[in-house]
Structures are given as C-alpha cells and as structure tokens.
Design a protein around this motif. Structure first.
Motif, PDB file in Angstrom:
ATOM      1  N   HIS A  69       4.756  -3.508   1.129  1.00 30.72           N
ATOM      2  CA  HIS A  69       4.805  -2.267   0.355  1.00 30.72           C
ATOM      3  C   HIS A  69       3.958  -2.355  -0.909  1.00 30.72           C
ATOM      4  O   HIS A  69       3.507  -1.334  -1.424  1.00 30.72           O
ATOM      5  CB  HIS A  69       6.249  -1.931  -0.031  1.00 30.72           C
ATOM      6  N   ASP A  70       3.755  -3.556  -1.431  1.00 25.96           N
ATOM      7  CA  ASP A  70       2.992  -3.741  -2.670  1.00 25.96           C
ATOM      8  C   ASP A  70       1.814  -4.664  -2.391  1.00 25.96           C
ATOM      9  O   ASP A  70       1.951  -5.883  -2.353  1.00 25.96           O
ATOM     10  CB  ASP A  70       3.882  -4.333  -3.761  1.00 25.96           C
ATOM     11  N   ILE A  73       1.125  -7.526  -5.159  1.00 31.62           N
ATOM     12  CA  ILE A  73       2.004  -8.692  -5.085  1.00 31.62           C
ATOM     13  C   ILE A  73       1.703  -9.500  -3.828  1.00 31.62           C
ATOM     14  O   ILE A  73       1.688 -10.744  -3.865  1.00 31.62           O
ATOM     15  CB  ILE A  73       3.480  -8.272  -5.110  1.00 31.62           C
ATOM     16  N   TRP A  74       1.455  -8.805  -2.731  1.00 29.68           N
ATOM     17  CA  TRP A  74       1.155  -9.481  -1.466  1.00 29.68           C
ATOM     18  C   TRP A  74      -0.092 -10.355  -1.610  1.00 29.68           C
ATOM     19  O   TRP A  74      -0.110 -11.511  -1.174  1.00 29.68           O
ATOM     20  CB  TRP A  74       0.972  -8.430  -0.372  1.00 29.68           C
ATOM     21  N   ASN A 135      -1.222   3.835  -1.385  1.00 24.62           N
ATOM     22  CA  ASN A 135      -0.666   2.550  -0.963  1.00 24.62           C
ATOM     23  C   ASN A 135      -1.561   1.404  -1.413  1.00 24.62           C
ATOM     24  O   ASN A 135      -1.246   0.238  -1.163  1.00 24.62           O
ATOM     25  CB  ASN A 135      -0.513   2.494   0.564  1.00 24.62           C
ATOM     26  N   ASN A 137      -4.487  -0.294  -4.477  1.00 26.11           N
ATOM     27  CA  ASN A 137      -4.362  -0.801  -5.851  1.00 26.11           C
ATOM     28  C   ASN A 137      -5.458  -0.276  -6.766  1.00 26.11           C
ATOM     29  O   ASN A 137      -5.723  -0.854  -7.829  1.00 26.11           O
ATOM     30  CB  ASN A 137      -4.405  -2.341  -5.845  1.00 26.11           C
ATOM     31  N   ARG A 154       1.878   4.330  -7.039  1.00 31.54           N
ATOM     32  CA  ARG A 154       1.390   3.274  -6.155  1.00 31.54           C
ATOM     33  C   ARG A 154       2.545   2.640  -5.390  1.00 31.54           C
ATOM     34  O   ARG A 154       3.590   2.351  -5.972  1.00 31.54           O
ATOM     35  CB  ARG A 154       0.665   2.203  -6.979  1.00 31.54           C
ATOM     36  N   GLY A 156       4.991   0.157  -3.856  1.00 33.59           N
ATOM     37  CA  GLY A 156       5.473  -1.099  -4.415  1.00 33.59           C
ATOM     38  C   GLY A 156       5.930  -0.904  -5.840  1.00 33.59           C
ATOM     39  O   GLY A 156       7.117  -1.055  -6.159  1.00 33.59           O
ATOM     40  N   ALA A 157       5.016  -0.559  -6.697  1.00 31.38           N
ATOM     41  CA  ALA A 157       5.353  -0.339  -8.113  1.00 31.38           C
ATOM     42  C   ALA A 157       6.226   0.893  -8.296  1.00 31.38           C
ATOM     43  O   ALA A 157       7.053   0.948  -9.218  1.00 31.38           O
ATOM     44  CB  ALA A 157       4.069  -0.209  -8.931  1.00 31.38           C
ATOM     45  N   ASP A 158       6.075   1.881  -7.415  1.00 29.36           N
ATOM     46  CA  ASP A 158       6.786   3.159  -7.567  1.00 29.36           C
ATOM     47  C   ASP A 158       7.638   3.491  -6.356  1.00 29.36           C
ATOM     48  O   ASP A 158       7.838   4.662  -6.026  1.00 29.36           O
ATOM     49  CB  ASP A 158       5.772   4.279  -7.825  1.00 29.36           C
ATOM     50  N   ARG A 160       8.934   2.238  -2.131  1.00 29.28           N
ATOM     51  CA  ARG A 160       8.300   1.822  -0.887  1.00 29.28           C
ATOM     52  C   ARG A 160       7.059   2.677  -0.619  1.00 29.28           C
ATOM     53  O   ARG A 160       7.001   3.838  -1.001  1.00 29.28           O
ATOM     54  CB  ARG A 160       9.284   1.922   0.272  1.00 29.28           C
ATOM     55  N   SER A 161       6.107   2.068   0.040  1.00 24.02           N
ATOM     56  CA  SER A 161       4.830   2.740   0.281  1.00 24.02           C
ATOM     57  C   SER A 161       4.973   3.883   1.278  1.00 24.02           C
ATOM     58  O   SER A 161       5.965   3.979   2.006  1.00 24.02           O
ATOM     59  CB  SER A 161       3.801   1.723   0.790  1.00 24.02           C
TER      60      SER A 161
END
Length: 237
Positions: A69-70, A73-74, A135, A137, A154, A156-158, A160-161
């Motif tokens: 989802h992020d 981070i991934w 989805n 960055n 975005r 992850g940050a906001d 689930r994608s």
C-alpha cells in the motif's frame, strides 16, 4: 468521449498522476537504474543488479503483504533488507538508504509535463476544486503541478491504496462534495475506475492506448466516461 453510465453534475475532480497527467513510461525504470549505480559504489555491492533489487522487493512483500500500500516504505525496506543480506554494516545502512532514496526521488521527478496539461488544469481549477489520489510517490509540487490542486493523497500515508475505500473517502471528505458529484480520472481500470465506482464516485477512464474496454481482463466494471485525451475534460463543465 464515450459515456457508459449517466452522470451527476460534476462539482469536483480527483486525478491519478502516473500515465494520467503525464507520460510515466521509463521514469521508474530510469530511477531504479540510478539506484543500482549508487549502490554499486560500495565494495560489497559492486555486482548488484536490478534483478537482485526486484527479487528482494518480492521477498519483502511476501513477509509483509500489506506493505504494498505504501510504495515509499516498501522501497526503503527492500533496500535495507538487501543491504543486510549483502553484509553491509548496520551502522552504514541508514546512510546508504537515505542516499539511495534521494537518488531515486531525484530521477523519479524528471518527467516532462505537457504545456497542454498545465493549461487544462488551470482552466478546470478556475471552475471546480481539484485534488490528487495516487498510489505512487510523486510530489506534485516538485513537478510544477501543486498550484492546481487543493491537496494530494498518497496510498499508505493516507490510508490503503486505491482501489480500497479509505483514500477515496478521505478525498471526498476533504473536498466537502458528495461522492456522487466527484469525478475521478485515471488510466488504471482496477485502481482508478473500479475503485471510484465501488466507492460512489464518478469514474473517467483515460484510454491512453486506444484499447477496447470490452476486451480487457482488468475491466471489472464500466466507467461513467471514457476519454482518449485530457483536453476532453473541459467539455464536461
């Protein structure tokens, strides 16, 4: 422009970014190539390949399926995991990750935004509120699009994608416009079209390759509108 469903009056629009507002082909690939060049500066990593990076990315996903989802981070966790396996000192890992991500982000934002896109967004923004749901960055301010949008969300940050509901719900709440009057525009039939329709928004599919939607496996549901060029959106207002 093709209409597949009846539409309500459009009071706001949300946009996907990659391959919707600009051509994203080869942008991520170039950024990843530059990451590999950065990593190869270190002795233990001089033979690392892009295939190694991609293989590690899938292993990180297998251990933590929700990480997709992020994408930020991934990617960070993928690089960290790879460095550990290559015997890099834990004292150096944070610095190398920071350097690698700075390199990636620099090249990730090297796309060309057509002047026609700027003109269209300026016109639309003068009529209704606009926002971004991505989805990816990409930072809209780093590519010169920040002035047109109320905000950018975005995965992850906001939440689930896309196509999951949280990020669409947040966009609708921030716009303070009923979902049925928000048109989401994107190129992806699953994340953009299916996500928007299932969450009560209007959906506009930008068919950048001129494909027949009735012959596409990703077409889980029909959008409200299909366009081939962004400029067609101005005809809706």
């Amino acid at each position: 422009m093709r209409f597949y469903r009846s539409i309500n009056r459009i009071q706001a629009m949300t946009f996907d970014l990659d391959d919707t507002l600009y051509d994203n082909s080869m942008i991520v690939e170039k950024a990843e190539d530059e990451i590999i060049k950065t990593l190869r500066q270190y002795e233990q990593l001089k033979n690392i390949t892009l295939s190694d990076l991609h293989a590690e990315k899938q292993q990180v996903l297998a251990l933590n399926p929700e990480i997709y989802h992020d994408v930020v981070i991934w990617r960070i966790e993928t690089i960290k995991s790879l460095l550990l396996k290559m015997g890099i000192s834990t004292l150096k890992i944070d610095d190398i990750v920071q350097q690698s991500m700075a390199c990636f982000n620099f090249w990730r934002h090297k796309m060309q935004i057509p002047e026609s896109t700027h003109q269209l967004l300026a016109t639309l923004a003068s009529k209704i509120p606009l926002a971004v749901i991505t989805n990816g960055n990409v930072d809209i301010h780093k590519i010169g699009l920040g002035d047109y949008f109320q905000f950018s969300l975005r995965g992850g940050a906001d939440g689930r994608s896309k196509p999951f509901p949280e990020i669409f719900d947040l966009a609708v709440n921030k716009l303070a416009v009923p979902a049925k009057h928000v048109l989401h525009i994107g190129d992806n039939l699953l994340t953009d079209v299916n996500g928007a329709v299932n969450n009560g928004l209007l959906a506009c599919w930008i068919n950048i390759y001129g494909q027949d939607i009735y012959h596409l496996a990703d077409a889980k549901c029909l959008p409200h509108i299909e366009i081939n060029h962004l400029s067609e959106l101005d005809n809706l207002l």
